[in-house]
Scaffold this motif. Structure first.
Motif, mmCIF file in Angstrom:
data_model
loop_
_atom_site.group_PDB
_atom_site.id
_atom_site.type_symbol
_atom_site.label_atom_id
_atom_site.label_comp_id
_atom_site.label_asym_id
_atom_site.label_seq_id
_atom_site.Cartn_x
_atom_site.Cartn_y
_atom_site.Cartn_z
ATOM 1 N N PRO A 45 15.287 -11.467 -0.115
ATOM 2 C CA PRO A 45 13.938 -11.111 0.341
ATOM 3 C C PRO A 45 13.842 -9.616 0.620
ATOM 4 O O PRO A 45 14.821 -8.971 1.000
ATOM 5 N N LEU A 46 12.647 -9.070 0.451
ATOM 6 C CA LEU A 46 12.419 -7.633 0.664
ATOM 7 C C LEU A 46 11.222 -7.436 1.580
ATOM 8 O O LEU A 46 10.177 -8.057 1.378
ATOM 9 N N ARG A 47 11.401 -6.541 2.576
ATOM 10 C CA ARG A 47 10.278 -6.145 3.419
ATOM 11 C C ARG A 47 9.423 -5.133 2.663
ATOM 12 O O ARG A 47 9.784 -4.682 1.571
ATOM 13 N N ALA A 48 8.283 -4.785 3.242
ATOM 14 C CA ALA A 48 7.368 -3.858 2.572
ATOM 15 C C ALA A 48 8.023 -2.501 2.355
ATOM 16 O O ALA A 48 7.889 -1.895 1.278
ATOM 17 N N ASP A 49 8.742 -1.977 3.382
ATOM 18 C CA ASP A 49 9.383 -0.677 3.216
ATOM 19 C C ASP A 49 10.502 -0.742 2.173
ATOM 20 O O ASP A 49 10.731 0.221 1.420
ATOM 21 N N GLN A 50 11.194 -1.885 2.095
ATOM 22 C CA GLN A 50 12.231 -2.028 1.081
ATOM 23 C C GLN A 50 11.627 -2.092 -0.319
ATOM 24 O O GLN A 50 12.191 -1.572 -1.279
ATOM 25 N N ARG A 51 10.473 -2.723 -0.443
ATOM 26 C CA ARG A 51 9.823 -2.784 -1.753
ATOM 27 C C ARG A 51 9.433 -1.384 -2.228
ATOM 28 O O ARG A 51 9.538 -1.075 -3.414
#
Length: 650
Positions: free
Chosen positions: A412-418
């Motif tokens: 899974p990826l958070r918004a900042d990671q995306r």
């Protein structure tokens, strides 16, 4: 003029002969065509089980076995063997037209008769028989021959039934397997009727051997003339060219489909053969009703049919098989055989006037390694995120990527990671753009956009083999290669994938339009399955849940797949349909509901919990501290592949 009917066994035995013997066989067959079979020494056997059996002399050592009709001029060429083997074969076999199913059947009557005393002795030692709960009328309505019925009544165990697998006709054996597995006669009939070309005939003429052979296309072929006979004998090792299972023939020779069609099935069920025959059927006609000889190609010069697959090697194999299937030049000119990547390259070359430059694989891997250093992710993860999410869904901005769904991706990826992932991927794609180079998937993506902007797609029909291995970008290309309409897409796909690095858990193409069809090839030709364990004696009436003592419905065509639903709720066994997510999301047809063994839509999967199923004791539940046995993973759930990138991203 006499008509010849070739048995599948004849072609297999003919393929094993030396060239001089084949020449002698050809001469003997030629005499039939010239109506001079009286000079072939058709010899009648004194102790044959079938009085219509004859033998003909091919050479001093080889003999052919022929079934001569009581009336009419249809002669069945059954086999060519050495003298002693031919006599033994001819004396032991019995041929008959099934009075219920209308098919032509053969059984080893000599072997069946020899088994009767042993079965009688074993049955006397048992308290019950395998088919005590099925009356004679139901057995005969399912096509069990009256001569076989006394032997069936002696069967006491499934081992006894399995001993008859190679001796009984296939449909009769399948009917007995279904009954032994706990199916009702009505359910068995639903199974059998799917294996008939046009369903059971209203009336059956037991003397019409040629008509029965025509209803048994997987075992016999009626030869129309010397040209067809020469074509069949020219490739004796390729029986798939001539002998099609009724289910395959129904799919391949259907006059028309309203829209996209998906054909699924396991390994060895003849999906590729079905696709090849479908291509030839479509090539023999066009939407205006003209024959292939009248119009070899469309007005713009391109063949109207595309036969495509995943790799170039598979495409070359399809091209060779197509050459074996038909030698008609007009039909061959109407079929274009090439893999998806080659199609994409051709489209871009015609659009831009030059071939697209493909990036070097090692150079690209170095760029992914450099991009991965800017974030806490691996190069493999970045590449697959780009291919399986961004390219698959056609995302063109970071805002689109932030809103995109990533089902099937294990990390899974958070918004900042995306945002970090998008910037890292942009480093690679920007450098590719500056160099004017592309990957194969980028070429397919651009080619799909080119074709989507055209008003005249290059093909009328697209036939896809091994569709489960294609990427959503490639599906968008194939969707744009033919206009939506009858027979536009014909796709065969298995339940396994051979290229996990190209899979995409999410897609971005249009949804499948209405009018699509789902067909299934379910009979494997690699081995004949054994019967399942029969239902216990004194089983309850139909409709009771198997968890409450009722029968667990199984079918002879789905070995080892247990029903996880309650028959009281579903009315039939439930299996999961094969999942082809990339095809589904890019506009190709897939089943949206589970399908039962009869092909009808079944209940949703997983089914609702049955009220008869008891919960596990508290001391055996997970978390209770007591050891818990691993759950048995059976049926189609265990066979479904894991999502792309599962356990491999990090």
């Amino acid at each position: 003029m006499p008509r010849l009917v070739l048995a599948k066994d004849f072609l297999a035995d003919y393929a094993k002969l030396q060239p001089p013997v084949r020449k002698a066989v050809d001469e003997a067959i030629g005499k039939f065509a010239e109506h001079t079979h009286a000079g072939l020494h058709l010899e009648k056997l004194a102790h044959a089980k079938d009085l219509r059996i004859r033998t003909i002399r091919i050479t001093q050592f080889y003999r052919g076995v022929v079934l001569a009709p009581d009336r009419g001029e249809e002669y069945l060429l059954l086999t060519v063997r050495g003298h002693d083997d031919a006599i033994a074969y001819a004396a032991s076999r019995r041929f008959s037209v099934n009075q219920t199913l209308g098919v032509l059947e053969v059984r080893d009557q000599d072997a069946l008769d020899s088994l009767a005393p042993a079965l009688q002795q074993a049955a006397d030692q048992e308290d019950r028989r395998l088919f005590d709960l099925v009356n004679d009328a139901d057995l005969q309505r399912l096509g069990i021959d009256a001569d076989v019925l006394p032997l069936v009544r002696l069967l006491a165990t499934e081992a006894h039934l399995q001993a008859l697998a190679a001796l009984l006709p296939a449909l009769q054996y399948d009917a007995l397997v279904g009954l032994a597995a706990g199916l009702t006669p009505e359910q068995v009939w639903d199974e059998l009727s799917q294996q008939l070309v046009d369903g059971a005939p209203a009336e059956v003429d037991t003397d019409d051997v040629a008509g029965a052979a025509g209803r048994t296309p997987d075992r016999f072929v009626v030869v129309s003339g010397p040209d067809e006979l020469a074509s069949i004998l020219a490739h004796p090792f390729d029986a798939w060219r001539v002998f099609l299972h009724p289910a395959q023939r129904q799919i391949a020779h259907r006059p028309s489909y309203a829209g996209p069609t998906l054909v699924t099935g396991g390994a060895g069920t003849g999906k590729t053969v079905t696709a090849l025959h479908r291509a030839v059927v479509l090539a023999g006609r066009d939407p205006h009703g003209h024959h292939a000889h009248d119009h070899a190609a469309d007005d713009h010069g391109a063949p109207p049919i595309l036969l495509t697959t995943f790799t170039r090697n598979l495409a070359d194999a399809l091209d060779r098989q197509l050459g074996l299937l038909t030698d008609d030049d007009a039909i061959r000119q109407r079929i274009d055989v090439l893999n998806v990547d080659r199609l994409a390259h051709r489209v871009l070359t015609e659009a831009h006037g030059q071939r697209p430059a493909i990036v070097d694989h090692e150079w690209l891997q170095q760029r992914w390694q450099q991009a991965a250093e800017s974030c806490d992710l691996t190069p493999v993860f970045l590449q697959r995120e780009w291919e399986q999410v961004i390219l698959a869904q056609g995302l063109h901005s970071v805002e689109d990527y932030l809103a995109a769904r990533r089902h099937g991706r294990s990390t899974p990826l958070r918004a900042d990671q995306r945002r970090q992932v998008w910037d890292a991927i942009a480093q690679v794609t920007d450098e590719l753009h500056k160099l004017g180079q592309r990957t194969h998937l980028q070429v397919a993506d651009e080619a799909a956009q080119v074709l989507a902007g055209r008003t005249d797609p290059p093909y009328r029909h697209v036939i896809v083999d091994e569709g489960q291995d294609l990427h959503p970008v490639q599906w968008r290309l194939l969707r744009a290669a033919a206009p939506a309409g009858p027979d536009d897409l014909f796709i065969v796909a298995g339940r396994t994938r051979t290229a996990p690095q190209r899979q995409a858990p999410v897609g971005g193409g249009p949804r499948a339009e209405s009018g699509h069809a789902v067909r299934r090839c379910s009979r494997s030709y690699r081995k004949r399955p054994a019967p399942r364990r029969p239902a216990p004696a004194g089983r309850p009436a139909r409709g009771r849940c198997h968890a409450a003592g009722g029968p667990a419905p199984r079918t002879p065509r789905h070995r080892g797949r247990r029903s996880r639903g309650c028959p009281a709720r579903t009315g039939r066994r439930t299996v999961t349909a094969p999942r082809v997510p990339a095809a589904r999301r890019a506009g190709t047809p897939t089943s949206t509901a589970c399908r039962g063994s009869s092909g009808r839509a079944a209940t949703r999967w997983p089914p609702p919990r049955c009220r008869h199923q008891e919960r596990a004791p508290a001391d055996r539940r997970p978390g209770s501290g007591a050891p818990v046995a691993p759950a048995a993973t059976t049926g189609p759930v265990a066979a479904l592949p894991k999502g792309p990138g599962h356990g491999r991203d990090r």
